[in-house]
Design a protein around this motif. Structure first.
Motif, short mmCIF file in Angstrom:
data_model
loop_
_atom_site.label_atom_id
_atom_site.label_comp_id
_atom_site.label_asym_id
_atom_site.label_seq_id
_atom_site.Cartn_x
_atom_site.Cartn_y
_atom_site.Cartn_z
N ARG A 198 0.80 -1.22 0.00
CA ARG A 198 0.00 0.00 0.00
C ARG A 198 0.83 1.28 0.00
O ARG A 198 0.34 2.35 0.32
CB ARG A 198 -0.95 0.03 1.21
CG ARG A 198 -1.89 -1.17 1.34
CD ARG A 198 -2.58 -1.57 0.05
NE ARG A 198 -3.27 -0.49 -0.65
CZ ARG A 198 -4.54 -0.22 -0.49
NH1 ARG A 198 -5.27 -0.90 0.34
NH2 ARG A 198 -5.10 0.74 -1.19
N TYR A 223 -3.21 6.67 -0.74
CA TYR A 223 -3.40 7.81 0.15
C TYR A 223 -4.08 7.32 1.43
O TYR A 223 -4.88 6.38 1.38
CB TYR A 223 -4.25 8.89 -0.53
CG TYR A 223 -3.48 9.65 -1.57
CD1 TYR A 223 -2.64 10.69 -1.20
CD2 TYR A 223 -3.56 9.31 -2.92
CE1 TYR A 223 -1.91 11.38 -2.14
CE2 TYR A 223 -2.82 10.00 -3.87
CZ TYR A 223 -2.00 11.04 -3.48
OH TYR A 223 -1.27 11.73 -4.40
N ARG A 240 -6.60 8.10 3.17
CA ARG A 240 -8.06 7.93 3.24
C ARG A 240 -8.55 6.74 2.43
O ARG A 240 -9.72 6.39 2.48
CB ARG A 240 -8.77 9.21 2.77
CG ARG A 240 -8.60 10.28 3.81
CD ARG A 240 -9.63 11.38 3.76
NE ARG A 240 -9.28 12.33 4.81
CZ ARG A 240 -9.04 13.61 4.61
NH1 ARG A 240 -9.14 14.11 3.40
NH2 ARG A 240 -8.69 14.40 5.60
N GLN A 241 -7.64 6.14 1.65
CA GLN A 241 -8.03 4.94 0.93
C GLN A 241 -7.83 3.69 1.79
O GLN A 241 -8.08 2.58 1.34
CB GLN A 241 -7.21 4.82 -0.36
CG GLN A 241 -7.49 5.97 -1.32
CD GLN A 241 -6.51 6.04 -2.48
OE1 GLN A 241 -5.42 5.51 -2.40
NE2 GLN A 241 -6.92 6.70 -3.55
N LEU A 242 -7.33 3.89 3.02
CA LEU A 242 -7.05 2.76 3.90
C LEU A 242 -8.10 2.67 5.01
O LEU A 242 -8.74 3.66 5.36
CB LEU A 242 -5.67 2.92 4.54
CG LEU A 242 -4.48 3.10 3.60
CD1 LEU A 242 -3.21 3.31 4.41
CD2 LEU A 242 -4.33 1.91 2.68
N SER A 243 -8.23 1.48 5.59
CA SER A 243 -9.11 1.32 6.75
C SER A 243 -8.43 1.94 7.96
O SER A 243 -7.23 2.22 7.94
CB SER A 243 -9.37 -0.15 7.00
OG SER A 243 -8.20 -0.76 7.50
N GLY A 303 -5.83 12.88 -2.49
CA GLY A 303 -5.90 12.25 -1.18
C GLY A 303 -7.09 12.68 -0.35
O GLY A 303 -7.35 12.12 0.70
N ALA A 304 -7.83 13.72 -0.81
CA ALA A 304 -8.96 14.20 -0.02
C ALA A 304 -10.15 13.27 -0.13
O ALA A 304 -10.95 13.15 0.78
CB ALA A 304 -9.35 15.61 -0.46
N ASP A 305 -10.27 12.62 -1.27
CA ASP A 305 -11.34 11.65 -1.44
C ASP A 305 -10.71 10.28 -1.72
O ASP A 305 -9.53 10.19 -1.99
CB ASP A 305 -12.24 12.05 -2.62
CG ASP A 305 -12.96 13.35 -2.34
OD1 ASP A 305 -13.58 13.43 -1.28
OD2 ASP A 305 -12.85 14.27 -3.17
N ARG A 306 -11.54 9.27 -1.66
CA ARG A 306 -11.02 7.92 -1.94
C ARG A 306 -10.45 7.87 -3.35
O ARG A 306 -9.47 7.22 -3.64
CB ARG A 306 -12.16 6.92 -1.80
CG ARG A 306 -12.68 6.86 -0.40
CD ARG A 306 -12.21 5.60 0.27
NE ARG A 306 -12.35 5.69 1.71
CZ ARG A 306 -13.25 5.01 2.40
NH1 ARG A 306 -14.08 4.20 1.78
NH2 ARG A 306 -13.31 5.14 3.69
N ASP A 315 -10.28 1.69 -5.86
CA ASP A 315 -9.31 1.21 -4.90
C ASP A 315 -9.78 -0.09 -4.26
O ASP A 315 -10.82 -0.15 -3.66
CB ASP A 315 -9.09 2.27 -3.82
CG ASP A 315 -10.40 2.85 -3.36
OD1 ASP A 315 -10.86 3.80 -4.01
OD2 ASP A 315 -10.97 2.33 -2.39
N SER A 316 -8.98 -1.07 -4.34
CA SER A 316 -9.28 -2.31 -3.66
C SER A 316 -8.87 -2.15 -2.21
O SER A 316 -8.01 -1.36 -1.86
CB SER A 316 -8.49 -3.45 -4.29
OG SER A 316 -7.13 -3.16 -4.24
N ARG A 317 -9.50 -2.85 -1.34
CA ARG A 317 -9.18 -2.70 0.09
C ARG A 317 -8.32 -3.82 0.57
O ARG A 317 -8.60 -4.96 0.32
CB ARG A 317 -10.47 -2.69 0.88
CG ARG A 317 -11.11 -1.34 0.74
CD ARG A 317 -11.89 -1.08 1.95
NE ARG A 317 -11.85 0.33 2.26
CZ ARG A 317 -12.18 0.78 3.45
NH1 ARG A 317 -12.48 -0.03 4.41
NH2 ARG A 317 -12.18 2.06 3.68
#
Lengths: 254, 347
Positions: free
Chosen positions: A143, A147, A149-152, B301-304, B345-347
């Motif tokens: 990862r 960014y 905010r894309q993470l848990s 980076g402010a949004d997903r 984005d995959s989690r």
């Protein structure tokens, strides 16, 4: 016995008329894990923040590895250090926040590289190598380009721990690192902290996770109303508490 | 479309159709039921009325002889006008850059813990927001009456070097100074607002990591403040672009002044005002587009995921129409369950 790494001596701190710390003494030895417990408002977080001088003390002092934090001693006077010198001292003290406080406009890798490059003057290449190694260690090697905010939440907190480690600090301070997380994400963060404890990182962890304290702590410190009420190995403080206030608190959270 | 639900009378779902439409589908019904959107009849009437008004206005614009589109065509790209546009652009650029630099300094003075710096900044903002720009410009135009010579020396002491103020600051210089000082007062408040909008935890984290103070501001605080600064700053710069027209009082050859000079000579007031209008609209459009992309840059980076640009959106719409057409041709194909939130984005 190993040397004293963190020495907190008679620290008092007031916010306006409210005295939050009323003379706290605490010693943490190198390589030990100290867990600080206590009801909310007992001064745990404030104590942690005085250790890296995010809060100035009203009296008393803190030293890390024998070096006074935030002050220079001359005779029996303490002279406040200039901000630049305090900032330099903080590079030896890792701090992990309850709300992660990652830099949202920077990628995970940039978050980890920022301080080593601009505060320690490391080369970018060296800093990036360290960053990748640390991300691997907290299980987020893939990862680096994301960014925050894309993470848990759990992933963000693991990045924050890696960011603190990137400065190779002498001591790591955790301010309720799992309190902002969903219950199912708490485990992954505690696993990382547990691993750090095993490898001999000196740590002070403020938390509400009693089970974690029992398992990982070398010393448990119980605070109430701005004072350390009792401290000792978990087997004593958690299983045979001497003070009524400790017993009351434990009966509420267990 | 050949699907069975299509044969239902229009207006299914209205209460008058009876209770049968509200019951759950029978267990042996089709696996998926088509959704028919609500029809907005009143909105359609409103749209028609508005379109008629727009058509009338456009027709008037094209056919009313007073606009004199021929004269407009003669002047829109004439040397004098293009030159004047260049002056307008220069005034805007200088005042924007200098205004925001000074404004940023003032903003951080105001945010500083030192009461002297705070007070000086507050006073500056108070004074320069109080003086109308046109009054201030005329002041600067008459600078030489106020200070005949400007020099470097010790206050109340000897002067080492001095120069005639009119030769140091020409008319353009006076205009730039006036616009800059005015702009800085507003820019200071915009930057201060942006900085205040950044989460306190960001500064704490930078301090805890030991980042040097200037680095904290430049690398951590300002880029995040830009999110709050940009929309208002865009407004200000566009306001400034048009505000430069006030400079005509100093007889500087910017767009509005030159337009006036020309129609003073030939009397073709309306088409020449149209020329000025067209240029201001064009320049503002360019600024608006630039603003969109700068804002997009700072939204990282402010949004997903970053929102698509208009170009990407248009392309996606095209492919969407194409795949919808494909679906219509072949309606039985079961679509794999869509998960719109998992895209990107995959989690």
């Amino acid at each position: 016995m190993s040397k004293v790494m963190v020495d907190v001596h008679g620290v008092r701190k007031s916010f306006g008329p409210v005295e939050v710390l009323r003379g706290v003494d605490l010693q943490v030895r190198a390589g030990e894990v100290t867990v600080v417990l206590g009801p909310s408002g007992s001064g745990k977080s404030t104590l942690l923040r005085t250790i890296n001088h995010l809060e100035k003390v009203n009296s008393g002092w803190v030293s890390i590895d024998g070096e006074l934090i935030g002050y220079r001693r001359s005779g029996d006077k303490l002279y406040e250090l200039r901000e630049r010198d305090v900032l330099k001292q903080r590079t030896h003290i890792g701090f992990v926040f309850q709300n992660f406080n990652l830099f949202p406009h920077l990628t995970v890798l940039e978050n980890l590289v920022e301080a080593p490059v601009s505060a320690l003057r490391r080369s970018r290449k060296e800093a990036e190598e360290t960053a990748h190694r640390l991300l691997d260690r907290v299980g987020l090697a893939d990862r680096a380009g994301a960014y925050p905010r894309q993470l848990s939440g759990g992933q963000q907190q693991r990045v924050a721990i890696a960011r603190a480690l990137a400065l190779e600090p002498k001591v790591l301070l955790f301010d309720e690192p799992t309190s902002a997380l969903d219950p199912e994400l708490v485990g992954e963060v505690l696993d990382v902290i547990r691993d750090l404890g095993r490898t001999g990182t000196t740590m002070i962890v403020v938390t509400h996770e009693i089970g974690f304290a029992r398992e990982v702590a070398d010393t448990v410190v119980f605070m109430d109303d701005g004072l350390v009420v009792e401290q000792g190995p978990p087997s004593e403080v958690l299983d045979r508490p001497q003070h009524e206030r400790t017993r009351t608190f434990l009966s509420k959270v267990l | 479309m050949g699907s069975p639900t299509e044969t239902a009378p229009p207006g299914t779902g209205l209460p008058s159709d009876g209770d049968s439409t509200r019951t759950a589908p029978p267990p042996d019904g089709p696996a998926t039921l088509e959704v028919v959107p609500v029809r907005h009849y009143a909105r359609w009437v409103a749209v028609a009325a508005v379109l008629v008004l727009v058509a009338q206005f456009t027709h008037g614009l094209a056919t009313n002889p007073v606009w004199e589109w021929g004269v407009f065509g003669d002047y829109i790209l004439s040397d004098t006008i293009v030159q004047a546009v260049w002056v307008t652009l220069q005034l805007t650029a200088y005042a924007t850059v200098l205004g925001f630099v000074l404004g940023t300094v003032l903003a951080f003075m105001r945010l500083s813990r030192n009461p002297v710096l705070q007070t000086v900044s507050w006073t500056y903002i108070w004074v320069f927001r109080s003086i109308p720009m046109i009054v201030q410009l005329v002041f600067w135009f008459n600078l030489s009456a106020l200070y005949e010579r400007l020099g470097v020396g010790i206050p109340f002491g000897p002067v080492f070097w001095s120069v005639d103020s009119n030769s140091l600051i020409g008319t353009i210089g006076a205009a730039v100074i006036g616009l800059t000082l005015h702009q800085a007062a507003y820019a200071a408040e915009i930057v201060r607002g942006g900085v205040l909008a950044v989460d306190e935890g960001q500064l704490e984290a930078s301090a805890a990591l030991g980042l040097p103070r200037l680095r904290q501001i430049r690398r951590i605080v300002l880029p995040q403040a830009m999110r709050a600064i940009l929309p208002t700053a865009g407004n200000e710069i566009i306001g400034l672009l048009k505000g430069t027209s006030v400079v005509y009082v100093m007889a500087i050859g910017e767009l509005f002044y030159q337009t006036q000079v020309i129609y003073g000579r030939n009397g073709r007031v309306i088409p020449l005002l149209l020329v000025a209008t067209a240029w201001y609209v064009l320049l503002t459009s360019v600024l608006s587009i630039a603003q969109y992309y700068v804002e997009r840059h700072y939204a990282k980076g402010a949004d997903r995921s970053t929102p698509p640009t208009p170009l990407q959106r248009a392309r996606r719409l095209l492919t969407g129409v194409r795949s919808a057409a494909a679906r219509r041709r072949d309606p039985v194909v079961p679509r794999s369950s869509p998960h719109p939130e998992s895209q990107g984005d995959s989690r």
